[in-house]
Write an enzyme that holds these catalytic residues in place. Structure first.
Site, PDB file in Angstrom:
ATOM      1  N   ARG A 206      26.601   6.912   3.298  1.00  0.00           N
ATOM      2  CA  ARG A 206      28.196   6.860   3.579  1.00  0.00           C
ATOM      3  C   ARG A 206      28.773   8.275   3.661  1.00  0.00           C
ATOM      4  O   ARG A 206      30.023   8.209   4.165  1.00  0.00           O
ATOM      5  CB  ARG A 206      28.844   5.915   2.546  1.00  0.00           C
ATOM      6  CG  ARG A 206      28.428   4.425   2.494  1.00  0.00           C
ATOM      7  CD  ARG A 206      28.390   3.644   3.957  1.00  0.00           C
ATOM      8  NE  ARG A 206      28.167   2.332   3.741  1.00  0.00           N
ATOM      9  CZ  ARG A 206      27.643   1.551   4.621  1.00  0.00           C
ATOM     10  NH1 ARG A 206      27.207   2.366   6.020  1.00  0.00           N
ATOM     11  NH2 ARG A 206      27.627   0.257   4.564  1.00  0.00           N
TER      12      ARG A 206
ATOM     13  N   ASN B  36      23.972   6.412  10.581  1.00  0.00           N
ATOM     14  CA  ASN B  36      25.024   6.069  10.840  1.00  0.00           C
ATOM     15  C   ASN B  36      26.494   6.462   9.822  1.00  0.00           C
ATOM     16  O   ASN B  36      27.059   5.688   9.288  1.00  0.00           O
ATOM     17  CB  ASN B  36      25.314   4.344  10.854  1.00  0.00           C
ATOM     18  CG  ASN B  36      24.671   3.622   9.567  1.00  0.00           C
ATOM     19  OD1 ASN B  36      23.762   4.380   9.233  1.00  0.00           O
ATOM     20  ND2 ASN B  36      25.093   2.555   9.398  1.00  0.00           N
TER      21      ASN B  36
ATOM     22  N   HIS C  52      15.728  -1.496  14.973  1.00  0.00           N
ATOM     23  CA  HIS C  52      16.340  -2.869  14.246  1.00  0.00           C
ATOM     24  C   HIS C  52      16.007  -3.962  14.994  1.00  0.00           C
ATOM     25  O   HIS C  52      16.360  -3.978  16.089  1.00  0.00           O
ATOM     26  CB  HIS C  52      17.869  -2.593  14.050  1.00  0.00           C
ATOM     27  CG  HIS C  52      18.671  -3.662  13.357  1.00  0.00           C
ATOM     28  ND1 HIS C  52      18.890  -3.903  12.021  1.00  0.00           N
ATOM     29  CD2 HIS C  52      19.146  -4.706  14.021  1.00  0.00           C
ATOM     30  CE1 HIS C  52      19.488  -4.915  11.970  1.00  0.00           C
ATOM     31  NE2 HIS C  52      19.945  -5.445  13.331  1.00  0.00           N
TER      32      HIS C  52
ATOM     33  N   HIS D 265      12.956  -3.586   8.282  1.00  0.00           N
ATOM     34  CA  HIS D 265      13.275  -4.532   7.372  1.00  0.00           C
ATOM     35  C   HIS D 265      12.796  -6.180   8.100  1.00  0.00           C
ATOM     36  O   HIS D 265      13.778  -7.003   8.617  1.00  0.00           O
ATOM     37  CB  HIS D 265      14.558  -4.750   7.134  1.00  0.00           C
ATOM     38  CG  HIS D 265      15.401  -4.367   8.317  1.00  0.00           C
ATOM     39  ND1 HIS D 265      16.691  -3.585   7.804  1.00  0.00           N
ATOM     40  CD2 HIS D 265      15.777  -4.627   9.574  1.00  0.00           C
ATOM     41  CE1 HIS D 265      17.702  -3.443   9.077  1.00  0.00           C
ATOM     42  NE2 HIS D 265      16.964  -4.106  10.008  1.00  0.00           N
TER      43      HIS D 265
ATOM     44  N   ASP E 225      16.856  -0.851   1.821  1.00  0.00           N
ATOM     45  CA  ASP E 225      17.977  -1.111   3.021  1.00  0.00           C
ATOM     46  C   ASP E 225      19.275  -1.086   2.267  1.00  0.00           C
ATOM     47  O   ASP E 225      20.212  -1.451   2.621  1.00  0.00           O
ATOM     48  CB  ASP E 225      17.699  -2.475   3.568  1.00  0.00           C
ATOM     49  CG  ASP E 225      18.108  -2.690   4.884  1.00  0.00           C
ATOM     50  OD1 ASP E 225      18.455  -1.494   5.404  1.00  0.00           O
ATOM     51  OD2 ASP E 225      18.237  -3.836   5.280  1.00  0.00           O
TER      52      ASP E 225
END
Length: 430
Positions: free
Chosen positions: A71, A101, A186, A238, A311
């Site tokens: 973040r 991200n 993903h 994942h 994750d």
């Protein structure tokens, strides 16, 4: 990080790479493992600055969490590099790999440099970066993969988004071969994704939009055809379904360069955890049914699934305490990674070394980063832990800035007692 000589005595030394499991000692010198073994210090310890009696507890390579959202920069109200490092240290994690991200997105060398510099200045958990596959993670134009590799990016993905355009994915796989870079996907076919939970009876009863499990395997199967023609390195993040495990197992048997990981919530929880619209159990891909959960465990047991990552996806309360359909996807997990991996050991699914391998040497080899092993000359990135100590996960007591754990109230066994990075103790349990 450390110029001292530290002796760890009476430790149960565990190294998943070599299969070592013995009572012995380990010497750290100048931040690296100088020596270790059963007979080390048998005739007395050399001059050391500190001696630590491990009392028979497990001394293993520190965990490497290969899928973390930090973040910072851009959303420091949800997590910062410093708060993530505190959570990592409390959980026995010595290295983290940051998804791209952030804001700005890690599609430029300057952002890689900012994060690595920030981590270096903090002198805490080691932090590595994924680079974005496409500019702005928009799925259209490739980033400068070669320059990002030179800047320190260890692999490439478009964050929580699937790279939908097959032509762009083919180009990414082809281009990545020049740098032996790992492309990470993903696994959700976007046209079939977007729902709030797994499709089935429970979603219907709760009146929630759903995602059919076929969305996962469809994306993987498409990409595997591209891997066949490019012979590139490809990794699926994942995974959560039996179909995904089956198709990846088949691809590995065919000799394709495919690997995969899963997260604790996919082998420790199923869709019933959503309960009465519990948004802390809203993740992407969604929690699946019990049959799929058991299949993930089987994939871990037979080696189809290479690694386990937390994750970690921190969110502030405002984005989670909303109606289920509007709530954000994702859970935190750095600090609870170790005890949840140890559940696989306590439940008899994996040996202790097999369980640890999934978050130590396996991600180290996949990403070609240091650590994950007990070896002379290797960085002294270690975790001393008690595999049996019972405790209960309480969200408010976790070190992460956000508290959106899917495991609140869960009784677990195993906790880090001491976390060491570069020979320096960053965490010591009271």
């Amino acid at each position: 990080m450390n110029d001292s000589r530290i002796a760890y005595l009476n430790a149960r030394l565990l190294d998943p790479e070599t299969g070592m499991d013995c009572i012995g000692a380990l010497l750290v010198e100048d931040g690296h493992i100088a020596d270790f073994g059963v007979n080390l210090f048998k005739y007395g310890a050399p001059s050391v600055s500190e001696t630590i009696d491990c009392n028979g507890m497990c001394l293993a390579p520190g965990l490497i969490d290969m899928r973390v959202q930090l973040r910072e920069p851009g959303a420091e109200h949800e997590e910062t590099i410093e708060s993530a490092c505190e959570a990592a240290s409390a959980g026995g994690v010595t290295s983290m790999v940051c998804l791209p991200n952030t804001n700005p997105i890690i599609d430029d060398m300057s952002v890689v440099d900012f994060i690595t510099r920030r981590a270096r200045d903090l002198k805490r958990t080691r932090i590595y970066c994924y680079g974005a596959i496409t500019n702005k993670m928009a799925g259209k134009e490739l980033t400068e993969i070669g320059l990002l590799v030179d800047a320190g990016a260890v692999a490439f993905c478009d964050g929580e988004h699937a790279l939908q355009n097959a032509k762009v994915m083919q180009r990414a796989l082809s281009y990545s071969k020049s740098f032996d870079a790992l492309i990470v996907q993903h696994p959700e076919y976007p046209d079939l994704a977007g729902g709030s939970m797994n499709s089935g009876e429970l979603a219907t009863r709760l009146g929630l939009s759903s995602v059919n499990p076929i969305a996962e395997v469809m994306m993987i199967e498409r990409d595997l055809r591209l891997v066949e023609i490019t012979n590139a390195r490809y990794h699926v993040a994942h995974i959560s379904t039996k179909a995904a495990v089956d198709v990846i197992r088949k691809a590995k048997n065919q000799g394709l360069k495919v690997t995969c990981d899963t997260a604790p919530h996919y082998f420790a929880l199923n869709e019933t955890s959503v309960g009465d619209y519990r948004t802390f159990a809203k993740v992407s891909p969604p929690l699946r049914g019990e049959f799929d959960r058991q299949s993930i465990v089987e994939g871990l047991k037979d080696g189809t699934i290479d690694a386990i990552a937390s994750d970690h996806s921190p969110h502030n309360p405002d984005s989670k305490r909303l109606p289920f359909e509007q709530a954000s996807y994702g859970v935190i997990g750095i600090e609870t990674l170790l005890p949840l991996i140890l559940e696989l050991y306590h439940n008899g699914h994996l040996s202790l070394l097999e369980a640890l391998e999934k978050s130590t040497i396996a991600p180290a080899k996949l990403l070609k980063i240091p650590g994950g092993r007990i070896e002379r000359g290797a960085p002294a990135d270690l975790v001393l832990f008690d595999p049996d100590i019972p405790w209960q996960i309480e969200e408010d007591k976790l070190k992460s800035k956000s508290k959106n754990s899917a495991f609140g109230g869960r009784p677990v066994q195993g906790h880090a007692i001491r976390t060491i990075v570069g020979g320096t103790t960053l965490y010591k349990r009271d």
